[in-house]
Design an enzyme around this catalytic site. Structure first.
Site, PDB file in Angstrom:
ATOM      1  N   SER A  28       0.839  -1.329  -0.131  1.00 17.12           N
ATOM      2  CA  SER A  28       0.075  -0.015   0.101  1.00 17.12           C
ATOM      3  C   SER A  28       1.012   1.195   0.009  1.00 17.12           C
ATOM      4  O   SER A  28       1.577   1.587  -0.882  1.00 17.12           O
ATOM      5  CB  SER A  28      -1.096  -0.129   1.178  1.00 17.12           C
ATOM      6  OG  SER A  28      -2.053   1.035   1.121  1.00 17.12           O
ATOM      7  N   ASP A  79     -10.397  -2.836  -5.363  1.00 18.32           N
ATOM      8  CA  ASP A  79      -9.543  -2.189  -4.583  1.00 18.32           C
ATOM      9  C   ASP A  79      -9.229  -0.922  -5.804  1.00 18.32           C
ATOM     10  O   ASP A  79      -8.779  -1.189  -6.755  1.00 18.32           O
ATOM     11  CB  ASP A  79      -8.081  -2.589  -4.218  1.00 18.32           C
ATOM     12  CG  ASP A  79      -6.875  -1.645  -3.603  1.00 18.32           C
ATOM     13  OD1 ASP A  79      -7.376  -0.565  -3.687  1.00 18.32           O
ATOM     14  OD2 ASP A  79      -6.143  -2.355  -3.480  1.00 18.32           O
ATOM     15  N   HIS A 128      -8.300  -4.403  -0.700  1.00 16.15           N
ATOM     16  CA  HIS A 128      -6.951  -3.893  -0.189  1.00 16.15           C
ATOM     17  C   HIS A 128      -6.595  -4.581   1.236  1.00 16.15           C
ATOM     18  O   HIS A 128      -7.617  -4.741   2.176  1.00 16.15           O
ATOM     19  CB  HIS A 128      -7.464  -2.392  -0.115  1.00 16.15           C
ATOM     20  CG  HIS A 128      -6.109  -1.653   0.250  1.00 16.15           C
ATOM     21  ND1 HIS A 128      -5.303  -1.449  -0.891  1.00 16.15           N
ATOM     22  CD2 HIS A 128      -5.539  -1.084   1.173  1.00 16.15           C
ATOM     23  CE1 HIS A 128      -4.275  -0.746  -0.547  1.00 16.15           C
ATOM     24  NE2 HIS A 128      -4.305  -0.281   1.003  1.00 16.15           N
TER      25      HIS A 128
END
Length: 309
Positions: free
Chosen positions: A157, A249, A279
């Site tokens: 991320s 996502d 995610h």
């Protein structure tokens, strides 16, 4: 970006394991967490991470240290089969996360790859805005490369963003020794208005509005290719990459587009799109079949970069 909670407003996966994961996350980290104070967000996130903590692999040794002013944690498995060091940059939207938040993930990667791993506790926003995060990570990378040991960059991320930016930064500086980069659902600077940002705007775990919030709080200047790697003029000469994205996502197409750019530039790249994942699926690796497969693929790619026999 932080792990958020389940939301039924947008597209939803069908896998039972990931749905159970989302429901569990929702009991610790509300979908509107970004509306709370920074202190509250961090308390919620710490509680969530503690829920998914696991015992470390047998024989795993850890040691906290400092590189310059940057706190790090070193992981050394019982058996080390390569001189390559794995450098891990945690997710959390640049706002939450720590050496503890990804502790078990780092230990399991280190054990699987039979390689030492260094996790970086970079400074967080809003107390520290861009480029503090990249500068901290680059200081640790430079220190590792300075010892003559090869490095594999890994990040999820926001950490995937930092890892991709570090590869670009090191390439521009002529810093050698990076064997590979593994980017897990990375945030790479997409336009927030098209593709997966539109299609998955209300996906469970992370919304497009959340992505905008984290960008705003980071305060990286528009056009900064280290902060937004998709804006890089060239990606030629970068180390080989493994990129894994989640179908559900808003960041999905960032990874798709970056993988395509790397391939077009002649960079060796492996790309995976996890069809039932959301995610932050790394945390679900012990309760979701899809997440377990994705984590296995990540471990195999990192081991290959590290030269683990």
């Amino acid at each position: 970006m932080p792990d958020a909670s389940i939301s039924h407003a947008g597209p939803m996966p069908r896998e039972a394991g990931i749905l159970a994961f989302l429901n569990l996350c929702g009991s610790f980290y509300p979908a509107d967490a970004v509306n709370a104070s920074i202190e509250q967000q961090r308390q919620w996130y710490d509680a969530l991470c503690a829920q998914f903590d696991r015992p470390l692999p047998a024989g795993m040794a850890t040691q906290d240290a400092v590189v310059g002013a940057v706190p790090i944690r070193r992981y050394r498995p019982l058996e080390v089969a390569t001189e390559t060091v794995l450098l891990y940059l945690h997710g959390g939207g640049y706002v939450v996360g720590s050496l503890d938040s990804h502790h078990a993930i780092c230990a399991e990667l280190s054990a699987f790859c039979r390689a030492e791993l260094v996790s970086v506790d970079y400074r967080l926003a809003p107390e520290h805005v861009w480029p503090a995060q990249s500068d901290d990570a680059f200081a640790v990378l430079s220190d590792l490369v300075g010892t003559g040991r090869p490095v594999v960059l890994i990040g999820d991320s926001a950490g995937g963003n930092l890892a991709a930016g570090l590869a670009l930064r090191a390439n521009a500086a002529g810093l050698a020794g990076i064997r590979g980069q593994a980017l897990i659902y990375p945030a790479l600077g997409g336009d927030l208005t098209s593709g997966s940002y539109r299609e998955m705007a209300e996906a469970p775990g992370l919304s497009t509005a959340d992505v905008g919030y984290y960008r705003d709080i980071l305060q990286a200047p528009d056009g900064d290719a280290i902060a937004f790697p998709l804006l890089a003029e060239t990606v030629a000469g970068l180390p080989p990459a493994f990129i894994s994205v989640a179908h559900f996502d808003p960041l999905r197409d960032d990874g798709r587009r970056y993988a395509a750019r790397l391939a077009e530039a002649g960079v060796e790249v492996w790309f995976r799109e996890e069809p039932q994942m959301v995610h932050a699926w790394l945390r679900a690796r012990h309760m979701s079949e899809g997440a377990a497969q994705g984590f296995q693929a990540l471990c195999l790619a990192v081991a290959r970069f590290a030269g683990t026999p």
